[in-house]
Design a protein around this motif. Structure first.
Motif, PDB file in Angstrom:
ATOM      1  N   PRO A   1      67.069  -5.646-100.037  1.00 31.32           N
ATOM      2  CA  PRO A   1      67.452  -4.228-100.021  1.00 31.32           C
ATOM      3  C   PRO A   1      66.677  -3.448 -98.965  1.00 31.32           C
ATOM      4  N   GLN A   2      67.136  -2.258 -98.678  1.00 32.39           N
ATOM      5  CA  GLN A   2      66.445  -1.390 -97.732  1.00 32.39           C
ATOM      6  C   GLN A   2      65.003  -1.171 -98.185  1.00 32.39           C
ATOM      7  N   GLY A   3      64.050  -1.436 -97.298  1.00 29.86           N
ATOM      8  CA  GLY A   3      62.650  -1.289 -97.660  1.00 29.86           C
ATOM      9  C   GLY A   3      62.137  -2.393 -98.563  1.00 29.86           C
ATOM     10  N   GLY A   4      62.889  -3.486 -98.682  1.00 31.64           N
ATOM     11  CA  GLY A   4      62.525  -4.566 -99.583  1.00 31.64           C
ATOM     12  C   GLY A   4      61.415  -5.453 -99.057  1.00 31.64           C
ATOM     13  N   CYS A   5      60.915  -6.326 -99.941  1.00 35.74           N
ATOM     14  CA  CYS A   5      59.839  -7.256 -99.611  1.00 35.74           C
ATOM     15  C   CYS A   5      60.281  -8.677 -99.952  1.00 35.74           C
ATOM     16  N   VAL A   6      59.984  -9.602 -99.050  1.00 39.11           N
ATOM     17  CA  VAL A   6      60.427 -10.987 -99.179  1.00 39.11           C
ATOM     18  C   VAL A   6      59.223 -11.914 -99.045  1.00 39.11           C
TER      19      VAL A   6
ATOM     20  N   LEU B   1      60.450 -17.076 -91.533  1.00 35.89           N
ATOM     21  CA  LEU B   1      60.038 -15.680 -91.667  1.00 35.89           C
ATOM     22  C   LEU B   1      60.377 -14.885 -90.412  1.00 35.89           C
ATOM     23  N   ILE B   2      60.179 -15.484 -89.260  1.00 35.10           N
ATOM     24  CA  ILE B   2      60.486 -14.791 -88.008  1.00 35.10           C
ATOM     25  C   ILE B   2      61.980 -14.531 -87.882  1.00 35.10           C
ATOM     26  N   LYS B   3      62.788 -15.546 -88.168  1.00 39.41           N
ATOM     27  CA  LYS B   3      64.242 -15.370 -88.095  1.00 39.41           C
ATOM     28  C   LYS B   3      64.717 -14.333 -89.100  1.00 39.41           C
ATOM     29  N   ALA B   4      64.149 -14.360 -90.313  1.00 39.92           N
ATOM     30  CA  ALA B   4      64.559 -13.394 -91.335  1.00 39.92           C
ATOM     31  C   ALA B   4      64.118 -11.983 -90.968  1.00 39.92           C
ATOM     32  N   ALA B   5      62.913 -11.842 -90.437  1.00 38.87           N
ATOM     33  CA  ALA B   5      62.410 -10.520 -90.060  1.00 38.87           C
ATOM     34  C   ALA B   5      63.267  -9.912 -88.956  1.00 38.87           C
ATOM     35  N   ARG B   6      63.736 -10.737 -88.047  1.00 37.27           N
ATOM     36  CA  ARG B   6      64.616 -10.236 -86.990  1.00 37.27           C
ATOM     37  C   ARG B   6      65.986  -9.853 -87.533  1.00 37.27           C
ATOM     38  N   ARG B   7      66.456 -10.608 -88.518  1.00 38.52           N
ATOM     39  CA  ARG B   7      67.773 -10.323 -89.091  1.00 38.52           C
ATOM     40  C   ARG B   7      67.743  -9.087 -89.986  1.00 38.52           C
ATOM     41  N   TYR B   8      66.607  -8.866 -90.651  1.00 43.56           N
ATOM     42  CA  TYR B   8      66.489  -7.746 -91.594  1.00 43.56           C
ATOM     43  C   TYR B   8      65.321  -6.843 -91.175  1.00 43.56           C
ATOM     44  N   PRO B   9      65.511  -6.022 -90.162  1.00 46.06           N
ATOM     45  CA  PRO B   9      64.412  -5.177 -89.656  1.00 46.06           C
ATOM     46  C   PRO B   9      63.970  -4.094 -90.632  1.00 46.06           C
ATOM     47  N   HIS B  10      64.715  -3.912 -91.708  1.00 45.42           N
ATOM     48  CA  HIS B  10      64.374  -2.884 -92.697  1.00 45.42           C
ATOM     49  C   HIS B  10      63.479  -3.419 -93.812  1.00 45.42           C
ATOM     50  N   ALA B  11      63.051  -4.681 -93.738  1.00 42.52           N
ATOM     51  CA  ALA B  11      62.273  -5.297 -94.821  1.00 42.52           C
ATOM     52  C   ALA B  11      60.917  -5.793 -94.307  1.00 42.52           C
ATOM     53  N   LEU B  12      60.004  -6.025 -95.256  1.00 41.07           N
ATOM     54  CA  LEU B  12      58.701  -6.620 -94.954  1.00 41.07           C
ATOM     55  C   LEU B  12      58.680  -8.051 -95.469  1.00 41.07           C
TER      56      LEU B  12
END
Length: 212
Positions: free
Chosen positions: A44-49, A60-71
């Motif tokens: 979700p927006q502002g979510g944490c993974v 983690l790098i691929k996911a962070a690039r795909r979801y720039p709204h999450a930590l």
């Protein structure tokens, strides 16, 4: 918390001290389903993974690039792999969005490591098959999944729909790297909660999800 200087941690360091330098270049050919799992995360927006067993940080790098709204957060028992992950995260310019820590998947304290007890998404990517106490690791991951969140994983299957010779060869080869596909993964997943396990590529791999 389990001791990260345990024999398991030492074993992982001995395996990956050299392999970490070419791990991602070779594993892309047989760690199938990882990118599908990343697509399924949809935090979700502002979510944490949280990734349990983050290795080189590739996911983690691929996911962070795909979801720039999450930590994003990752833990691993191998200091050798974490050293590689820290380098790759810094090179990707994502140090402000990806936090890494050394810990045992079967006994970690997320609050002590990251300052938060639960996450919107927790995932395992080809790590359960290398964790001796994998069922406890799954329980730990589920416990770190917040209400309404999801635990996801992808790992080797039992090759039930593939030729027997292929299965035997693959199982032999995986054993050389201390990898053991979990035959009773489905039972363990469904015992945690509302979950599902799907075979991929003739059961070469399995992808699973549990809703908290």
């Amino acid at each position: 918390m389990s001791d990260v200087t345990s024999p398991t941690g030492d074993l992982m360091d001995s395996i990956y001290r050299t392999q970490r330098h070419f791990y991602d270049a070779t594993r892309k050919y047989f760690l199938l389903g990882r990118d599908r799992l990343i697509r399924d995360l949809a935090p979700p927006q502002g979510g944490c993974v949280l990734e349990v067993g983050c290795g080189t940080g590739r996911n983690l790098i691929k996911a962070a690039r795909r979801y720039p709204h999450a930590l994003f957060f990752g833990l691993d028992i191998s200091e050798a792999m974490l050293e590689k992950a820290r380098h790759e995260v810094a090179r990707a310019g994502l140090k402000n969005r990806i936090t890494l820590a050394r810990a045992d998947a079967a006994g970690f304290d997320a609050n002590a490591l990251f300052g938060r007890a639960v996450f919107d998404r927790v995932f395992f990517s080809y790590s359960l098959s290398m964790i001796p106490d994998w069922q406890q690791a799954l329980a730990q991951g589920y416990g770190a999944t917040g209400a309404g969140g999801r635990l996801l994983l992808v790992d080797f299957g039992q090759q039930e729909r593939l030729p027997r010779w292929f299965s035997r060869l693959l199982m032999w080869w995986l054993k050389q790297f201390h990898v053991t596909p979990r035959a009773d993964l489905k039972q363990t997943i469904t015992s945690l909660g509302k979950g599902r396990v799907l075979p991929l590529y003739g059961d070469y791999a399995r992808i699973a999800e549990v809703v908290r």
